[in-house]
Scaffold this motif. Structure first.
Motif, PDB file in Angstrom:
ATOM      1  N   HIS A   1      -0.798   4.075  -7.590  1.00 44.62           N
ATOM      2  CA  HIS A   1      -1.907   3.965  -6.646  1.00 44.62           C
ATOM      3  C   HIS A   1      -2.310   5.318  -6.094  1.00 44.62           C
ATOM      4  O   HIS A   1      -3.482   5.559  -5.811  1.00 44.62           O
TER       5      HIS A   1
ATOM      6  N   SER B   1      -3.007   0.717   4.807  1.00 41.96           N
ATOM      7  CA  SER B   1      -2.194   1.935   4.834  1.00 41.96           C
ATOM      8  C   SER B   1      -2.992   3.116   5.361  1.00 41.96           C
ATOM      9  O   SER B   1      -2.502   3.920   6.165  1.00 41.96           O
TER      10      SER B   1
ATOM     11  N   GLN C   1      -4.703  -5.864  -3.416  1.00 45.87           N
ATOM     12  CA  GLN C   1      -4.193  -4.503  -3.538  1.00 45.87           C
ATOM     13  C   GLN C   1      -5.075  -3.511  -2.798  1.00 45.87           C
ATOM     14  O   GLN C   1      -4.583  -2.604  -2.112  1.00 45.87           O
TER      15      GLN C   1
ATOM     16  N   ASP D   1      -4.410  -3.813   0.863  1.00 47.19           N
ATOM     17  CA  ASP D   1      -3.154  -3.166   1.249  1.00 47.19           C
ATOM     18  C   ASP D   1      -3.341  -1.658   1.408  1.00 47.19           C
ATOM     19  O   ASP D   1      -2.795  -1.045   2.330  1.00 47.19           O
ATOM     20  N   GLU D   2      -4.124  -1.057   0.508  1.00 48.45           N
ATOM     21  CA  GLU D   2      -4.349   0.386   0.602  1.00 48.45           C
ATOM     22  C   GLU D   2      -5.196   0.738   1.824  1.00 48.45           C
ATOM     23  O   GLU D   2      -4.965   1.758   2.488  1.00 48.45           O
TER      24      GLU D   2
ATOM     25  N   HIS E   1       3.669   3.282  -5.863  1.00 48.22           N
ATOM     26  CA  HIS E   1       3.169   4.417  -5.088  1.00 48.22           C
ATOM     27  C   HIS E   1       2.534   5.466  -5.993  1.00 48.22           C
ATOM     28  O   HIS E   1       1.419   5.942  -5.734  1.00 48.22           O
TER      29      HIS E   1
ATOM     30  N   GLY F   1       0.823  -1.201   0.000  1.00 54.18           N
ATOM     31  CA  GLY F   1       0.000   0.000   0.000  1.00 54.18           C
ATOM     32  C   GLY F   1       0.856   1.249   0.000  1.00 54.18           C
ATOM     33  O   GLY F   1       2.086   1.188  -0.032  1.00 54.18           O
TER      34      GLY F   1
ATOM     35  N   SER G   1       1.755   7.791   5.865  1.00 55.42           N
ATOM     36  CA  SER G   1       2.366   6.782   5.015  1.00 55.42           C
ATOM     37  C   SER G   1       3.837   6.983   4.893  1.00 55.42           C
ATOM     38  O   SER G   1       4.357   7.185   3.829  1.00 55.42           O
TER      39      SER G   1
END
Length: 452
Positions: free
Chosen positions: A71, A223, A216, A219-220, A68, A59, A451
């Motif tokens: 996304h 984060s 995915q 994962d975000e 990075h 993420g 982040s």
């Protein structure tokens, strides 16, 4: 922390070792700013984040440069200023409900701020409410995850990750539990919904047309939870501590909230008018920067103050140490919100949300979240440190916790004053990289309070 601060006496670039790994510590804010902004293409995230990526997914918090940027472009619309204003309305309601339900007496500030920040993030960003059990899991899991990945990253040998040590068991359990909650959040969202998860599910890369798969998206979401819940909760806990230490400041802010709101409910536009609270929050972010240690790796030759670093060299920098530089901040160990009245601190010396292409994507959201929650607390409660309370900085995690904090709350009488709508937004150096901190989107691809 004292050790990292002491390195500045040795020069702007100091070589040290983490086990057998040589690491170069940048002790100059100007060099760090140059690395993050002008020369950002010459660096990638360091070995700590390599480890975090393997453990927590790819993420925004841990992603490599290419992932990075890709996304971030997909997530960016969720933090447009109009969306942040909508989120802030929800935060006001949630903070009001939660804080008004407290009881007089001892307050577990870390727990309450963790619960409230988790509620805010999941409801505002994901349009879903967690069960009491899920919320407890997230509040318990996030600190354990941040502590665990730092510890594992610093193990002298990878084989130690497989040893059933208590810290390994706690980390593995926390990651498992957190992913289970996040999977439930993702499963309950559909692309046609109006929230961050649905945006991620529906998003398509402008060049390839590809979208994100469930892993995915998960994962975000992890984060965003780490950024929007854990670091905000940590900062708010420190802010409550400082307000309890400074009752006269607490009274000033209480009067300001009453003046801005007229003794009524906070409105979205009021956030920018809480100048004194803005100063106190900014000073909290300086003195108690939550993410205290970050790393980068050199991918192109670079020179810092006469020291040439080749590809593969690991760089460490501490925002906490940089924000306590006595050359920039007078009496840096003192909590002094007044230092922000004039706006004279160079923006290259203060970057709690990082800067450059890893700047926190949710800076405006986090700022509004913390201001609203703090305003709700001081409007209703008097914060007092309990006898014998001795707070210490606990830096065993990726965030610096307020160890030993004991706070009591007592109700305060409502302050009734005419509503003041003439106040202006605080001039505070949160506006790094020409990004307005109030209700503006982060317009550059960017890491942050969350982040990093």
């Amino acid at each position: 922390m004292p050790f990292l601060q002491s390195l500045a006496d040795l020069g702007p670039v100091v070589r040290m070792y983490l086990w057998r790994q040589p690491v170069y510590v940048l002790t100059s804010a100007q060099l760090v700013h140059r690395m993050l902004v002008r020369d950002s293409a010459k660096f990638e995230k360091g070995f700590v984040f390599d480890k975090a990526r393997a453990l927590l997914g790819n993420g925004l918090f841990t992603a490599d440069a290419q992932t990075h940027l890709k996304h971030r472009r997909l997530v960016q619309p969720a933090f447009h200023r109009d969306r942040v204003a909508e989120y802030t309305e929800l935060i006001i309601e949630q903070a009001d409900d939660a804080v008004s339900s407290w009881s007089p007496g001892s307050l577990d500030a870390r727990l309450r701020m963790g619960e409230l920040s988790t509620d805010v993030v999941t409801t505002a960003l994901f349009s879903t409410a967690l069960t009491a059990e899920q919320k407890a899991i997230v509040v318990r899991a996030l600190p354990a995850v941040l502590t665990g990945f730092i510890q594992r990253a610093l193990y002298p040998h990878p084989v130690l990750e497989k040893v059933p040590l208590p810290t390994n068991r706690r980390f593995d359990a926390a990651v498992h539990d957190l992913r289970a909650v996040v999977d439930d959040i993702v499963a309950r969202c559909a692309p046609e919904d109006s929230n961050v998860v649905s945006l991620l599910l529906a998003a398509r890369d402008e060049h390839t047309g590809e979208g994100m798969d469930a892993v995915q998206v998960r994962d975000e979401v992890v984060s965003l939870l780490l950024a929007g819940a854990e670091t905000s909760a940590t900062t708010l806990t420190w802010l409550l501590y400082e307000l309890a230490r400074h009752p006269e400041l607490q009274d000033e802010i209480r009067q300001e909230v009453a003046s801005v709101t007229g003794g009524g409910s906070l409105q979205v536009d009021d956030v920018a008018r809480l100048t004194r609270l803005g100063h106190a929050l900014t000073e909290t972010l300086r003195l108690h920067t939550p993410n205290w240690i970050l790393m980068r790796r050199v991918i192109e030759p670079v020179e810092f103050d006469g020291t040439r670093l080749e590809p593969g060299a690991e760089i460490l920098f501490s925002l906490s140490a940089l924000h306590r530089d006595h050359a920039v901040f007078a009496d840096p160990a003192k909590f002094d919100p007044d230092r922000w009245r004039e706006g004279t601190v160079p923006r290259t010396s203060f970057m709690p949300f990082i800067t450059g292409n890893r700047k926190c994507i949710g800076e405006s959201f986090a700022w509004n979240e913390m201001v609203v929650i703090a305003a709700s607390v001081v409007a209703r409660w008097q914060l007092v440190l309990e006898p014998g309370c001795r707070v210490r900085e606990n830096a065993t995690s990726a965030t610096v916790q307020a160890g030993g904090l004991k706070i009591s709350v007592a109700p305060v009488a409502p302050v009734s004053v005419p509503r003041n709508i003439s106040s202006v937004a605080p001039k505070c150096p949160m506006r790094t990289s020409d990004v307005d901190i109030q209700l503006q989107p982060t317009l550059v691809p960017g890491e942050g309070q969350g982040s990093r």
